[in-house]
Design a protein around this motif. Structure first.
Motif, PDB file in Angstrom:
ATOM      1  N   SER A  27       0.811  -1.226   0.000  1.00  0.00           N
ATOM      2  CA  SER A  27       0.000   0.000   0.000  1.00  0.00           C
ATOM      3  C   SER A  27       0.836   1.263   0.000  1.00  0.00           C
ATOM      4  O   SER A  27       0.490   2.246  -0.661  1.00  0.00           O
ATOM      5  N   ASP A  28       1.945   1.268   0.743  1.00  0.00           N
ATOM      6  CA  ASP A  28       2.786   2.468   0.796  1.00  0.00           C
ATOM      7  C   ASP A  28       3.321   2.836  -0.583  1.00  0.00           C
ATOM      8  O   ASP A  28       3.382   4.012  -0.945  1.00  0.00           O
ATOM      9  N   MET A  29       3.706   1.836  -1.371  1.00  0.00           N
ATOM     10  CA  MET A  29       4.210   2.115  -2.725  1.00  0.00           C
ATOM     11  C   MET A  29       3.090   2.643  -3.617  1.00  0.00           C
ATOM     12  O   MET A  29       3.293   3.588  -4.373  1.00  0.00           O
ATOM     13  N   ILE A  30       1.938   2.027  -3.534  1.00  0.00           N
ATOM     14  CA  ILE A  30       0.810   2.449  -4.375  1.00  0.00           C
ATOM     15  C   ILE A  30       0.394   3.870  -4.022  1.00  0.00           C
ATOM     16  O   ILE A  30       0.214   4.716  -4.905  1.00  0.00           O
ATOM     17  N   ARG A  39      -1.523  10.166   5.878  1.00  0.00           N
ATOM     18  CA  ARG A  39      -2.529  10.730   6.786  1.00  0.00           C
ATOM     19  C   ARG A  39      -2.037  10.795   8.226  1.00  0.00           C
ATOM     20  O   ARG A  39      -2.450  11.655   8.988  1.00  0.00           O
ATOM     21  N   ASN A  40      -1.173   9.857   8.590  1.00  0.00           N
ATOM     22  CA  ASN A  40      -0.615   9.851   9.934  1.00  0.00           C
ATOM     23  C   ASN A  40       0.445  10.949  10.005  1.00  0.00           C
ATOM     24  O   ASN A  40       1.502  10.850   9.379  1.00  0.00           O
ATOM     25  N   ARG A  41       0.182  12.005  10.762  1.00  0.00           N
ATOM     26  CA  ARG A  41       1.077  13.173  10.798  1.00  0.00           C
ATOM     27  C   ARG A  41       2.450  12.833  11.334  1.00  0.00           C
ATOM     28  O   ARG A  41       3.455  13.376  10.862  1.00  0.00           O
ATOM     29  N   ILE A  42       2.524  11.939  12.304  1.00  0.00           N
ATOM     30  CA  ILE A  42       3.826  11.562  12.861  1.00  0.00           C
ATOM     31  C   ILE A  42       4.631  10.801  11.811  1.00  0.00           C
ATOM     32  O   ILE A  42       5.806  11.098  11.573  1.00  0.00           O
ATOM     33  N   LYS A  43       4.004   9.829  11.185  1.00  0.00           N
ATOM     34  CA  LYS A  43       4.684   9.056  10.153  1.00  0.00           C
ATOM     35  C   LYS A  43       5.108   9.965   9.001  1.00  0.00           C
ATOM     36  O   LYS A  43       6.215   9.847   8.473  1.00  0.00           O
TER      37      LYS A  43
END
Length: 82
Positions: A27-30, A39-43
């Motif tokens: 999912s991260d690549m897509i 969406r996760n501000r920290i990440k």
């Protein structure tokens, strides 16, 4: 591609995302390929990974998939009724 009918650019992005997920891509690549923001501000603040080598492989697989569709390699014909 010979597409007839109505389809939006966002619809093509949705189709690509769905099919790439079904083909097992992460999912991260897509999401990165579709230029979606984390969406996760920290990440988002700490993770700057672009996944470029993996994305290149994914895009080549996507191009191969589309070529196969264009050449009818993986298309199952349906009989027309009515």
């Amino acid at each position: 591609m010979g597409y007839q009918g109505q389809h939006t650019a966002h619809g093509f992005r949705t189709t690509a995302s769905t099919l790439l997920h079904e083909q097992g891509f992460h999912s991260d690549m897509i999401e990165r390929q579709l230029s979606h923001a984390e969406r996760n501000r920290i990440k988002a603040a700490y993770n700057r990974a672009q996944h470029l080598p993996e994305r290149r492989l994914m895009m080549q697989a996507w191009a191969d998939y589309l070529d196969n569709l264009k050449n009818c390699a993986d298309v199952i014909p349906f009989k027309r009724t009515g």
